[in-house]
Structures are given as C-alpha cells and as structure tokens.
Design a protein around this motif. Structure first.
Motif, PDB file in Angstrom:
ATOM      1  N   ILE A 200       7.294   7.620  -7.401  1.00  0.00           N
ATOM      2  CA  ILE A 200       8.084   6.286  -7.942  1.00  0.00           C
ATOM      3  C   ILE A 200       7.385   5.583  -8.993  1.00  0.00           C
ATOM      4  CG2 ILE A 200       9.249   5.990  -5.610  1.00  0.00           C
ATOM      5  CD1 ILE A 200       7.613   3.404  -5.166  1.00  0.00           C
ATOM      6  N   ASP A 201       8.306   4.974  -9.982  1.00  0.00           N
ATOM      7  CA  ASP A 201       7.545   4.252 -11.132  1.00  0.00           C
ATOM      8  C   ASP A 201       7.807   2.790 -10.732  1.00  0.00           C
ATOM      9  OD1 ASP A 201       6.586   3.079 -13.245  1.00  0.00           O
ATOM     10  OD2 ASP A 201       8.185   4.169 -14.738  1.00  0.00           O
ATOM     11  N   ILE A 202       6.665   1.930 -10.538  1.00  0.00           N
ATOM     12  CA  ILE A 202       7.028   0.440 -10.178  1.00  0.00           C
ATOM     13  C   ILE A 202       6.317  -0.287 -11.260  1.00  0.00           C
ATOM     14  CG2 ILE A 202       7.340   0.522  -7.781  1.00  0.00           C
ATOM     15  CD1 ILE A 202       4.301   0.152  -7.251  1.00  0.00           C
ATOM     16  N   GLY A 203       5.907   0.323 -12.473  1.00  0.00           N
ATOM     17  CA  GLY A 203       5.262  -0.264 -13.574  1.00  0.00           C
ATOM     18  C   GLY A 203       4.201  -1.168 -13.348  1.00  0.00           C
ATOM     19  N   GLU A 204       4.047  -2.155 -13.732  1.00  0.00           N
ATOM     20  CA  GLU A 204       2.717  -3.121 -13.692  1.00  0.00           C
ATOM     21  C   GLU A 204       2.537  -3.450 -12.188  1.00  0.00           C
ATOM     22  OE1 GLU A 204       3.158  -6.523 -16.255  1.00  0.00           O
ATOM     23  OE2 GLU A 204       3.081  -5.350 -17.956  1.00  0.00           O
ATOM     24  N   CYS A 205       3.586  -3.265 -11.208  1.00  0.00           N
ATOM     25  CA  CYS A 205       3.344  -3.592  -9.642  1.00  0.00           C
ATOM     26  C   CYS A 205       2.294  -2.690  -9.358  1.00  0.00           C
ATOM     27  CB  CYS A 205       4.644  -3.453  -8.997  1.00  0.00           C
ATOM     28  SG  CYS A 205       5.425  -4.881  -9.309  1.00  0.00           S
ATOM     29  N   ARG A 206       1.990  -1.549  -9.714  1.00  0.00           N
ATOM     30  CA  ARG A 206       1.194  -0.442  -9.199  1.00  0.00           C
ATOM     31  C   ARG A 206      -0.174  -1.159  -9.114  1.00  0.00           C
ATOM     32  NH1 ARG A 206      -2.370   3.185 -10.965  1.00  0.00           N
ATOM     33  NH2 ARG A 206      -2.996   4.930  -9.522  1.00  0.00           N
ATOM     34  N   LEU A 207      -0.809  -1.795 -10.291  1.00  0.00           N
ATOM     35  CA  LEU A 207      -2.236  -2.362 -10.248  1.00  0.00           C
ATOM     36  C   LEU A 207      -2.158  -3.604  -9.201  1.00  0.00           C
ATOM     37  CD1 LEU A 207      -4.999  -2.745 -11.177  1.00  0.00           C
ATOM     38  CD2 LEU A 207      -4.304  -3.639 -13.312  1.00  0.00           C
ATOM     39  N   LEU A 208      -1.094  -4.299  -9.224  1.00  0.00           N
ATOM     40  CA  LEU A 208      -0.821  -5.642  -8.342  1.00  0.00           C
ATOM     41  C   LEU A 208      -0.904  -5.200  -7.062  1.00  0.00           C
ATOM     42  CD1 LEU A 208      -0.315  -8.618  -8.114  1.00  0.00           C
ATOM     43  CD2 LEU A 208       2.160  -8.024  -8.381  1.00  0.00           C
ATOM     44  N   PHE A 209      -0.100  -4.028  -6.716  1.00  0.00           N
ATOM     45  CA  PHE A 209      -0.239  -3.540  -5.202  1.00  0.00           C
ATOM     46  C   PHE A 209      -1.551  -3.247  -4.816  1.00  0.00           C
ATOM     47  CE2 PHE A 209       4.992  -3.171  -5.044  1.00  0.00           C
ATOM     48  CZ  PHE A 209       4.877  -4.585  -5.309  1.00  0.00           C
ATOM     49  N   GLU A 210      -2.016  -2.312  -5.822  1.00  0.00           N
ATOM     50  CA  GLU A 210      -3.724  -2.089  -5.457  1.00  0.00           C
ATOM     51  C   GLU A 210      -4.424  -3.100  -5.018  1.00  0.00           C
ATOM     52  OE1 GLU A 210      -7.288   0.058  -7.893  1.00  0.00           O
ATOM     53  OE2 GLU A 210      -5.185   0.628  -8.386  1.00  0.00           O
ATOM     54  N   ASN A 211      -4.586  -4.059  -5.890  1.00  0.00           N
ATOM     55  CA  ASN A 211      -5.363  -5.207  -5.376  1.00  0.00           C
ATOM     56  C   ASN A 211      -4.821  -6.091  -4.443  1.00  0.00           C
ATOM     57  OD1 ASN A 211      -6.881  -5.003  -7.976  1.00  0.00           O
ATOM     58  ND2 ASN A 211      -5.500  -6.020  -9.150  1.00  0.00           N
ATOM     59  N   ILE A 212      -3.612  -6.053  -4.051  1.00  0.00           N
ATOM     60  CA  ILE A 212      -3.059  -6.720  -2.800  1.00  0.00           C
ATOM     61  C   ILE A 212      -3.674  -5.976  -1.510  1.00  0.00           C
ATOM     62  CG2 ILE A 212      -1.187  -7.096  -1.588  1.00  0.00           C
ATOM     63  CD1 ILE A 212       0.280  -8.020  -4.160  1.00  0.00           C
ATOM     64  N   CYS A 213      -3.512  -4.441  -1.651  1.00  0.00           N
ATOM     65  CA  CYS A 213      -3.579  -3.785  -0.368  1.00  0.00           C
ATOM     66  C   CYS A 213      -5.044  -3.543  -0.260  1.00  0.00           C
ATOM     67  CB  CYS A 213      -2.797  -2.540  -0.537  1.00  0.00           C
ATOM     68  SG  CYS A 213      -3.208  -1.327   0.881  1.00  0.00           S
ATOM     69  N   PHE A 214      -5.995  -3.141  -1.179  1.00  0.00           N
ATOM     70  CA  PHE A 214      -7.245  -2.811  -1.200  1.00  0.00           C
ATOM     71  C   PHE A 214      -8.427  -3.642  -1.671  1.00  0.00           C
ATOM     72  CE2 PHE A 214      -4.519   0.892  -2.033  1.00  0.00           C
ATOM     73  CZ  PHE A 214      -4.589   1.699  -0.982  1.00  0.00           C
ATOM     74  N   HIS A 215      -7.912  -4.732  -2.138  1.00  0.00           N
ATOM     75  CA  HIS A 215      -9.043  -5.652  -2.614  1.00  0.00           C
ATOM     76  C   HIS A 215      -8.495  -7.073  -2.101  1.00  0.00           C
ATOM     77  CE1 HIS A 215     -10.346  -2.243  -4.978  1.00  0.00           C
ATOM     78  NE2 HIS A 215      -9.377  -2.391  -5.644  1.00  0.00           N
ATOM     79  N   GLY A 216      -7.896  -7.339  -1.198  1.00  0.00           N
ATOM     80  CA  GLY A 216      -7.654  -8.458  -0.635  1.00  0.00           C
ATOM     81  C   GLY A 216      -7.114  -9.472  -1.643  1.00  0.00           C
ATOM     82  N   ALA A 217      -6.288  -9.141  -2.500  1.00  0.00           N
ATOM     83  CA  ALA A 217      -5.975 -10.266  -3.604  1.00  0.00           C
ATOM     84  C   ALA A 217      -4.826 -11.183  -2.931  1.00  0.00           C
ATOM     85  CB  ALA A 217      -5.219  -9.733  -4.894  1.00  0.00           C
ATOM     86  N   VAL A 218      -4.791 -12.337  -3.395  1.00  0.00           N
ATOM     87  CA  VAL A 218      -3.807 -13.290  -3.042  1.00  0.00           C
ATOM     88  C   VAL A 218      -2.349 -12.583  -3.329  1.00  0.00           C
ATOM     89  CG1 VAL A 218      -2.737 -15.638  -3.201  1.00  0.00           C
ATOM     90  CG2 VAL A 218      -5.393 -15.329  -3.331  1.00  0.00           C
TER      91      VAL A 218
ATOM     92  N   GLY B 177       0.866  -1.107   0.012  1.00  0.00           N
ATOM     93  CA  GLY B 177      -0.145   0.116  -0.108  1.00  0.00           C
ATOM     94  C   GLY B 177       0.694   1.115  -0.024  1.00  0.00           C
ATOM     95  N   VAL B 178       2.064   1.297   0.742  1.00  0.00           N
ATOM     96  CA  VAL B 178       2.934   2.383   0.691  1.00  0.00           C
ATOM     97  C   VAL B 178       3.538   2.827  -0.659  1.00  0.00           C
ATOM     98  CG1 VAL B 178       4.923   3.342   1.723  1.00  0.00           C
ATOM     99  CG2 VAL B 178       3.268   2.402   3.385  1.00  0.00           C
ATOM    100  N   LEU B 179       3.928   1.419  -1.161  1.00  0.00           N
ATOM    101  CA  LEU B 179       4.463   1.490  -2.578  1.00  0.00           C
ATOM    102  C   LEU B 179       3.464   2.179  -3.677  1.00  0.00           C
ATOM    103  CD1 LEU B 179       7.110  -1.147  -2.902  1.00  0.00           C
ATOM    104  CD2 LEU B 179       7.455   1.086  -2.106  1.00  0.00           C
ATOM    105  N   TRP B 180       2.363   1.499  -3.543  1.00  0.00           N
ATOM    106  CA  TRP B 180       1.174   1.999  -4.405  1.00  0.00           C
ATOM    107  C   TRP B 180       0.996   3.556  -4.254  1.00  0.00           C
ATOM    108  CZ3 TRP B 180      -3.338   4.231  -3.589  1.00  0.00           C
ATOM    109  CH2 TRP B 180      -4.312   4.582  -4.420  1.00  0.00           C
ATOM    110  N   LYS B 181       0.815   4.070  -3.015  1.00  0.00           N
ATOM    111  CA  LYS B 181       0.615   5.223  -3.008  1.00  0.00           C
ATOM    112  C   LYS B 181       1.471   6.368  -3.398  1.00  0.00           C
ATOM    113  CE  LYS B 181       0.779   6.846   1.406  1.00  0.00           C
ATOM    114  NZ  LYS B 181       0.267   7.322   2.865  1.00  0.00           N
ATOM    115  N   TYR B 182       2.832   5.895  -3.166  1.00  0.00           N
ATOM    116  CA  TYR B 182       4.165   6.951  -3.738  1.00  0.00           C
ATOM    117  C   TYR B 182       4.002   6.702  -5.492  1.00  0.00           C
ATOM    118  CZ  TYR B 182       6.001   8.297   0.628  1.00  0.00           C
ATOM    119  OH  TYR B 182       6.230   8.923   1.678  1.00  0.00           O
ATOM    120  N   SER B 183       3.550   5.579  -6.114  1.00  0.00           N
ATOM    121  CA  SER B 183       3.386   5.309  -7.480  1.00  0.00           C
ATOM    122  C   SER B 183       2.303   6.114  -8.031  1.00  0.00           C
ATOM    123  CB  SER B 183       3.382   3.980  -7.680  1.00  0.00           C
ATOM    124  OG  SER B 183       2.256   3.460  -7.471  1.00  0.00           O
TER     125      SER B 183
END
Length: 244
Positions: free
Chosen positions: A111-129, A95-101
């Motif tokens: 920061i630019d974390i590429g495709e990880c931005r969407l992945l981290f959004e799902n992990i932090c906010f949507h409970g993704a595996v 969630g921290v990295l998503w916020k800064y991206s």
C-alpha cells in the motif's frame, strides 16, 4: 489479499488468497516478509499485536445480537468498553500499515500511504507523540459474526485498503480486518471524519466505543467466495474443517 487461518497462535495453518489472480499459497505462520523488521522492532510490534489481539478477543464476547439458525439479528449502535492504553492500539494499527507500505511496490499487498509511512514508523517504533490527525476506530465485522460462532473456527485477515470515507466530513482512511473487527485508521488529516460516530475515535481515551453497523458486511463480503473456493484446501490442513 485475504489470509484465512484456523486456531490462530496455536496450531496455525494458513492459506494466502489473491482474489485477483486466484493464486493460493499454504503457510504455517501466515504472511511474512523478510528484511523489513530488525529483531528489536519486531519485538515492539509483537508487543502491540499481543495487546490488540487480547483486546479484540475480549470485545468479540460482547453481545451485539443473536443468531437463530442461519439468521442473524443485529443491534446496531455503539458499544462501550474500557482500555487502559488506547494509544497502544493506535500504535499497533500504525505498525501494521507501516509494514504493508514497506514491502516492495510490486507485491500485491503493498500500500502507498505517502508521508504517513515515516510518521507511522515513528509512532510505532520510536514512541513519537500521536498527532491529532492520526486516529483509529474499530467496527465489528458482522460477516465474521454471522459466519463463525466458535472462536476456534476459521478466521480471516484482510490486508489494508485505502479510500476516502465519510459524508459531510470525509477523510482518507486505511482499513484492515482481523479478529472479528475492521480497524479504520485516519491518515494524518485534521478534524473528525463522520464515517464513524465521534465517540468511537480512540486516540487518547480510556473510555472507548466500538461501532456496529450493517455496512460492515459489504466490506468483507468477498471473503465468503474465498472460503468457498478454498474449503477443500483448508480441510487438508485442518481436520476440524469439513471438505465440500
């Protein structure tokens, strides 16, 4: 960017430091970017932050060495700890990295974390595996350990950096510092980076370890210059800090 603050979550007073430009901004609540999080998602991230801060507070009390006068004697190695839900901490870091991206690219702390931005959004906010390629380890910030003995003294937060770390098996990692620790996040790559001992990676575990290595002093050594340059400013905000 470095954020220096006093008595966090109580009488908060912050200075936001931009080392590249020398700019200093005062704030009562620290870095805040409008329009990124809705109230629901802000509550989710806040819950993970509370979990993380309580865990780090407990781990700061673990004895990793001793201080005599201005000298610190460190026992390097890995230190065990138990946590009911280590993945909650992984979600916090994502969630921290998503916020800064998500802040505008022209902001100095973006920061630019590429495709990880969407992945981290799902992990932090949507409970993704949490996939195997995303993992976290924490390392005691020895600069913080050496500089501050009282938990109510000056703290600092270092916004995320990105780079490749490791020896035989290196990976792209992002890291940031808070609460006396540096948090390293693996950016969705297979395998285990040997930048940390294997037992320190936290994903899916309850019996965890944090790392203690003198290399951590270098990671945040620039904070010392920021504190020196802002001591008078901090003293104006907080009576507990002595001016030069």
């Amino acid at each position: 960017m470095r954020e220096i603050y006093y008595e966090p979550k109580a009488d908060e007073k912050h200075l936001l430091i931009h080392p590249e430009t020398g700019r200093k901004d005062q704030s009562n609540t620290g870095l805040f970017e409008r329009g990124i999080l809705c109230a629901h998602c802000d509550n989710i991230l806040g819950r993970f932050e509370d979990f993380a801060f309580q865990m780090l507070k407990r781990l700061r009390a673990v004895r990793i060495g001793r201080k005599i006068g201005t000298n610190s004697y460190i026992n390097e190695g890995t230190y065990p700890f138990s946590v009911a839900m280590a993945d909650e901490f992984v979600r916090f870091a994502c969630g921290v990295l998503w916020k800064y991206s998500s802040v505008p690219p022209d902001e100095p702390f973006h920061i630019d974390i590429g495709e990880c931005r969407l992945l981290f959004e799902n992990i932090c906010f949507h409970g993704a595996v949490i996939p195997e390629g995303v993992d976290v380890f924490i390392e005691r910030d020895l600069f913080s350990f050496a500089a501050f003995s009282d938990p109510a003294q000056v703290y600092y937060y270092c916004s995320p950096s990105i780079g490749r770390r490791g020896n035989q098996t290196s990976h792209n990692l992002s890291w940031f510092s808070v609460g006396g620790f540096t948090i390293y996040v693996k950016l969705n790559q297979p395998g285990i980076s040997d930048f940390a001992p294997e037992e320190c990676w936290m994903r899916g575990r309850q019996n965890c370890f944090f790392n203690v290595d003198t290399r951590s002093i270098e990671a945040n050594s620039g904070v010392l210059d920021s504190i020196r340059r802002t001591r008078d400013d901090l003293a104006k905000l907080n009576k507990g800090i002595q001016a030069k």
